[in-house]
Design an enzyme around this catalytic site. Structure first.
Site, short mmCIF file in Angstrom:
data_model
loop_
_atom_site.label_atom_id
_atom_site.label_comp_id
_atom_site.label_asym_id
_atom_site.label_seq_id
_atom_site.Cartn_x
_atom_site.Cartn_y
_atom_site.Cartn_z
N THR A 44 0.83 -1.21 0.00
CA THR A 44 0.00 0.00 0.00
C THR A 44 0.86 1.25 0.00
O THR A 44 0.63 2.19 -0.77
CB THR A 44 -0.92 0.01 1.23
N THR A 45 1.88 1.28 0.87
CA THR A 45 2.77 2.44 0.96
C THR A 45 3.58 2.61 -0.31
O THR A 45 4.03 3.72 -0.62
CB THR A 45 3.69 2.29 2.18
N TYR A 107 -12.78 -3.60 -2.03
CA TYR A 107 -13.99 -3.15 -2.73
C TYR A 107 -15.01 -4.26 -2.92
O TYR A 107 -16.21 -4.04 -2.77
CB TYR A 107 -13.64 -2.52 -4.10
N TYR A 133 -2.78 -10.17 4.62
CA TYR A 133 -2.75 -8.75 4.97
C TYR A 133 -4.17 -8.27 5.19
O TYR A 133 -4.97 -8.19 4.27
CB TYR A 133 -2.05 -7.97 3.84
N ARG A 138 -8.75 0.17 4.78
CA ARG A 138 -8.47 0.42 3.37
C ARG A 138 -9.37 -0.41 2.45
O ARG A 138 -9.69 0.01 1.35
CB ARG A 138 -7.01 0.07 3.06
N LYS A 161 -0.30 -9.97 8.40
CA LYS A 161 -0.13 -8.56 8.78
C LYS A 161 -1.50 -8.08 9.24
O LYS A 161 -2.42 -7.93 8.44
CB LYS A 161 0.37 -7.72 7.60
N ILE A 203 5.28 -4.41 10.11
CA ILE A 203 5.43 -3.96 8.73
C ILE A 203 5.08 -2.48 8.76
O ILE A 203 3.92 -2.10 8.84
CB ILE A 203 4.55 -4.79 7.78
#
Length: 291
Positions: A44-45, A107, A133, A138, A161, A203
């Site tokens: 994501t980052t 989504y 994850y 998000r 995560k 993380i």
């Protein structure tokens, strides 16, 4: 098992939004020198949502090439399409990634059974260590501890995560998944306590900016040294907060650029950190003694 401070690496870009390979190389050298235990490429980052598939795979390859085996590389290969996630995970294995980080489908809002079958399909298709994850803030999808427990029994799924910030999940997931299953936090603000409670590492977003301090704090927490971990984390507390003053990775990319490690580049629909936030992030960086 990969443990410790695992940096969710930013993807450096120039002012046009093109991936900046030279800065990427510099970041890898920086993290190795500062003691980072592993890196995640294109999570994501790392702006995975705005890199096309070719770019996504090229960044993973570049990070692996630059690391040269000196530090584990975990490739972000999640997608809200199971077939796409399998393809990305397969490519990461071909490129030589040490493991893959696979986000819950965003989504779509699958059921718990849908999540199980999605990750089982990837597990069955690609022989590489896979880290689940869970980041419902998000994805609008929460993988419950019971589902993590079911998935932990599959051959290639080696960890999770858990980015909810809910510390009560540490003991529950550990009970359901066993001692050999890796528990990583994705929430910097609670990472110290997460590791003191039996987690295996973080993380981290903050580790992009203060990698040595985050490494030392997580190492102390993993060793059970509560006092030392707290003392270090107090220097990081403002960064944990201000690096999310706008949507990640907006503030962290600004901070890394402020340190002179990369150019001022980000991709729409994300925009560069607005001037009214600069002082807050800069003050937090000073508290962490990185500027």
């Amino acid at each position: 098992m990969i443990q410790g401070s695992i940096v969710a690496l930013v993807t450096p870009m120039d002012e046009t939004g093109a991936v900046d390979k030279e800065s990427l190389r510099r970041l890898i050298e920086f993290h190795i020198a500062e003691g980072t235990d592993a890196v995640v490429a294109v999570g994501t980052t790392g702006e995975s949502a705005t890199l096309d598939e070719a770019e996504h795979c090229d960044v993973i390859k570049s990070v692996i090439d630059y690391a040269r085996g000196r530090i584990p590389v975990i490739a972000g290969t999640g997608a809200n399409s199971t077939t796409e996630a399998i393809a990305l995970t397969r490519k990461a294995r071909e490129l030589g990634a040490d493991a893959c980080l696979i986000v819950t489908p965003y989504y779509n809002k699958p059921t718990q059974e849908g999540l199980y079958l999605h990750h089982k399909a990837i597990n069955d298709a690609v022989d590489i260590p896979q880290i689940l994850y869970n980041v419902p803030g998000r994805t609008a999808c929460d993988m419950l501890p019971e589902t993590v427990g079911r998935l932990s029994r599959l051959k290639n799924i080696v960890g999770v995560k858990e980015a909810t910030g809910d510390l009560s999940r540490v003991a529950k997931i550990r009970e359901l998944s066993g001692d050999e299953f890796a528990l990583y936090t994705g929430d910097d603000a609670t990472s110290r306590e997460f590791c003191l409670l039996g987690g295996n590492g973080s993380i981290t977003v903050t580790g992009n900016v203060a990698p040595r301090l985050v490494h030392e704090m997580i190492a102390a927490a993993l060793a059970g040294d509560r006092e030392k971990a707290l003392k270090i984390d107090q220097k990081l507390a403002a960064l944990h907060k201000t690096l999310f003053i706008q949507s990640n990775p907006i503030p962290v990319k600004w901070a890394v650029a402020e340190m002179g490690l990369m150019k001022k580049g980000i991709r729409l629909p994300l925009t560069w950190l607005t001037p009214d936030c600069h002082d807050a992030v800069r003050d937090a960086m000073r508290q962490a003694e990185v500027i």
